[in-house]
Design a protein around this motif. Structure first.
Motif, PDB file in Angstrom:
ATOM      1  N   ALA A  62       0.830  -1.203   0.000  1.00  0.00           N
ATOM      2  CA  ALA A  62       0.000   0.000   0.000  1.00  0.00           C
ATOM      3  C   ALA A  62       0.866   1.256   0.000  1.00  0.00           C
ATOM      4  O   ALA A  62       0.554   2.247  -0.677  1.00  0.00           O
ATOM      5  N   LYS A  63       1.953   1.212   0.751  1.00  0.00           N
ATOM      6  CA  LYS A  63       2.855   2.366   0.779  1.00  0.00           C
ATOM      7  C   LYS A  63       3.557   2.540  -0.564  1.00  0.00           C
ATOM      8  O   LYS A  63       3.730   3.662  -1.036  1.00  0.00           O
ATOM      9  N   ILE A  64       3.966   1.437  -1.178  1.00  0.00           N
ATOM     10  CA  ILE A  64       4.608   1.521  -2.491  1.00  0.00           C
ATOM     11  C   ILE A  64       3.640   2.102  -3.520  1.00  0.00           C
ATOM     12  O   ILE A  64       4.009   2.952  -4.326  1.00  0.00           O
ATOM     13  N   ALA A  65       2.386   1.655  -3.482  1.00  0.00           N
ATOM     14  CA  ALA A  65       1.383   2.174  -4.413  1.00  0.00           C
ATOM     15  C   ALA A  65       1.157   3.665  -4.195  1.00  0.00           C
ATOM     16  O   ALA A  65       0.992   4.424  -5.169  1.00  0.00           O
ATOM     17  N   ALA A  66       1.173   4.103  -2.938  1.00  0.00           N
ATOM     18  CA  ALA A  66       0.988   5.523  -2.650  1.00  0.00           C
ATOM     19  C   ALA A  66       2.156   6.347  -3.178  1.00  0.00           C
ATOM     20  O   ALA A  66       1.957   7.429  -3.754  1.00  0.00           O
ATOM     21  N   VAL A  67       3.358   5.838  -3.012  1.00  0.00           N
ATOM     22  CA  VAL A  67       4.537   6.559  -3.506  1.00  0.00           C
ATOM     23  C   VAL A  67       4.512   6.624  -5.033  1.00  0.00           C
ATOM     24  O   VAL A  67       4.764   7.676  -5.633  1.00  0.00           O
ATOM     25  N   ILE A  68       4.180   5.520  -5.682  1.00  0.00           N
ATOM     26  CA  ILE A  68       4.107   5.501  -7.151  1.00  0.00           C
ATOM     27  C   ILE A  68       3.045   6.460  -7.650  1.00  0.00           C
ATOM     28  O   ILE A  68       3.265   7.216  -8.610  1.00  0.00           O
ATOM     29  N   LYS A  83      14.421   3.098  -6.749  1.00  0.00           N
ATOM     30  CA  LYS A  83      14.752   2.466  -5.483  1.00  0.00           C
ATOM     31  C   LYS A  83      14.042   3.210  -4.353  1.00  0.00           C
ATOM     32  O   LYS A  83      13.956   4.427  -4.359  1.00  0.00           O
ATOM     33  N   ILE A  84      13.530   2.451  -3.389  1.00  0.00           N
ATOM     34  CA  ILE A  84      12.907   3.035  -2.219  1.00  0.00           C
ATOM     35  C   ILE A  84      13.683   2.549  -1.008  1.00  0.00           C
ATOM     36  O   ILE A  84      13.802   1.349  -0.772  1.00  0.00           O
ATOM     37  N   ASP A  85      14.245   3.471  -0.248  1.00  0.00           N
ATOM     38  CA  ASP A  85      15.001   3.130   0.953  1.00  0.00           C
ATOM     39  C   ASP A  85      14.210   3.559   2.186  1.00  0.00           C
ATOM     40  O   ASP A  85      13.557   4.601   2.182  1.00  0.00           O
ATOM     41  N   LYS A  86      14.312   2.757   3.225  1.00  0.00           N
ATOM     42  CA  LYS A  86      13.687   3.096   4.481  1.00  0.00           C
ATOM     43  C   LYS A  86      14.703   3.876   5.310  1.00  0.00           C
ATOM     44  O   LYS A  86      15.842   3.451   5.478  1.00  0.00           O
ATOM     45  N   ILE A  87      14.288   5.008   5.821  1.00  0.00           N
ATOM     46  CA  ILE A  87      15.168   5.835   6.642  1.00  0.00           C
ATOM     47  C   ILE A  87      14.918   5.497   8.108  1.00  0.00           C
ATOM     48  O   ILE A  87      13.804   5.608   8.606  1.00  0.00           O
ATOM     49  N   GLU A  88      15.953   5.077   8.774  1.00  0.00           N
ATOM     50  CA  GLU A  88      15.866   4.736  10.207  1.00  0.00           C
ATOM     51  C   GLU A  88      16.009   5.998  11.027  1.00  0.00           C
ATOM     52  O   GLU A  88      16.885   6.813  10.783  1.00  0.00           O
ATOM     53  N   LYS A  89      15.160   6.148  12.035  1.00  0.00           N
ATOM     54  CA  LYS A  89      15.241   7.322  12.913  1.00  0.00           C
ATOM     55  C   LYS A  89      15.699   6.923  14.276  1.00  0.00           C
ATOM     56  O   LYS A  89      15.547   5.908  14.770  1.00  0.00           O
TER      57      LYS A  89
END
Length: 89
Positions: A62-68, A83-89
């Motif tokens: 769902a998140k990938i579809a929202a970004v696309i 490429k989609i990277d997850k940013i660690e906080k």
């Protein structure tokens, strides 16, 4: 009149020098880009292999579809997500 001729010749020499240097910068830059694209493997191939072998954790679809959808809306369908990277906080 002699000063004007000397000034114009210096101007011509200076502009020619700048033009040659800029041309060399563009040539060398294109050469480096072509060399890099030819001999250094892309990271995206490694990521695709990780997903194929199951080593990488899948991202929420769902998140990938929202970004696309957001990228397509902003760029008018001309944008491409590599490429989609997850940013660690």
């Amino acid at each position: 009149m002699e000063n004007i001729n000397e000034a114009l010749s210096l101007l011509l020499v200076g502009l020619t020098t700048v033009l040659i240097i800029l041309y060399l910068v563009v040539l060398i830059g294109n050469g480096v880009i072509r060399f890099t694209n030819r001999f250094i493997p892309a990271e995206t191939m490694a990521v695709k292999k990780e997903f194929a072998t199951g080593k990488a954790k899948p991202t929420n679809p769902a998140k990938i579809a929202a970004v696309i959808a957001a990228v397509e809306a902003i760029t008018g369908g001309k944008g491409k997500i590599e490429k989609i990277d997850k940013i660690e906080k």
